[in-house]
Design an enzyme around this catalytic site. Structure first.
Site, short mmCIF file in Angstrom:
data_model
loop_
_atom_site.label_atom_id
_atom_site.label_comp_id
_atom_site.label_asym_id
_atom_site.label_seq_id
_atom_site.Cartn_x
_atom_site.Cartn_y
_atom_site.Cartn_z
N ASP A 73 0.75 -1.20 0.22
CA ASP A 73 0.22 0.12 0.31
C ASP A 73 0.78 1.18 -0.04
OD1 ASP A 73 -2.88 0.70 0.00
OD2 ASP A 73 -2.16 2.15 1.67
N LYS A 179 14.50 3.21 -11.18
CA LYS A 179 13.43 3.59 -10.31
C LYS A 179 13.23 2.42 -9.31
CE LYS A 179 8.54 4.10 -9.42
NZ LYS A 179 7.23 3.93 -9.86
#
Ligand code: IMP
Length: 202
Positions: A73, A179
């Site tokens: 999350d 990333k």
């Protein structure tokens, strides 16, 4: 001995790619619900924290599959918006927002006139690993940055085009490998890796 299977509690293509790239060699066969042949009922992300939401999603996926499950999350926290959107990042702006592009535009509008030094923000991710029977492990990753003046770059997903790294590039201007090495999710997953490696033997 074949690798044990790990269920991903997400269908978000951006997250799936990142998680498989980062943990692909941790000794588990990482499966999406679709690859496993199940459809996960959407979990209400009503929790007050990333941790609560990540655990709820992983518990549901572990129960539905009978396998250990991994959920994430995550969100972006903008200081000039009192930390919003935070845990509500996926649905910021309500149902009138068509997509991530609209949500990025909304944040930029709400920050109009705010100078760069006050556009500080961070991406935060909590990952939860839950075993059937509900043994739970969580790890967190954070990266600090600024909200750009306009979207930049075409890689990544979500708020990547408006999140500036200290070098002035947005996370949508990084290659996927770059990333994965520095992202909030990359940091949280890297922290989980030793545990996954240890637990696969059990
Ligand atoms: P959730 O974790 O499914 O509640 O969704 C979090 C939301 O935060 C996503 O829909 C994205 O909009 C945003 N988000 C999370 N991680 C990233 C990221 O790595 N880049 C850009 N946006 C992200």
């Amino acid at each position: 001995m074949p690798n044990p299977r790990l269920m991903l509690a997400t269908g978000n293509a951006g997250k799936v790619r990142e998680i498989k790239a980062i943990l692909g060699d941790a000794g588990w066969d990482i499966l999406t619900p679709r690859e496993f042949g199940i459809v996960l009922a959407p979990v209400a992300e009503g929790g007050r924290s990333y941790t609560e939401n990540a655990i709820s999603k992983a518990v549901a996926a572990a129960a539905a599959s009978g396998l250990p499950a991994l959920a994430d999350d995550s969100g972006i926290e903008v200081d000039a918006l009192d930390g919003q959107p935070g845990v509500t990042s996926a649905r910021y702006g309500g149902p009138s927002m068509r997509d991530d592009h609209d949500r990025n535009a909304l944040i930029l509008r709400r920050l109009e006139g705010v100078p760069m030094p006050r556009r500080t923000a961070r991406f935060r991710a909590v990952v939860a690993l839950v075993f059937p029977g509900n043994r739970v492990f969580t790890r967190e990753g954070v990266v600090e940055g600024h909200v750009a003046l306009a979207p930049q770059g075409a890689n990544g997903f979500g708020y990547d085009p408006i999140f500036l790294r200290p070098d002035g590039r947005s996370t949508a201007e990084l290659t996927p490998d770059e990333k994965d090495r520095i992202s909030h999710r990359g940091i949280a997953l890297a922290a989980l890796r030793p545990l996954l490696e240890e637990l696969r033997a059990q």
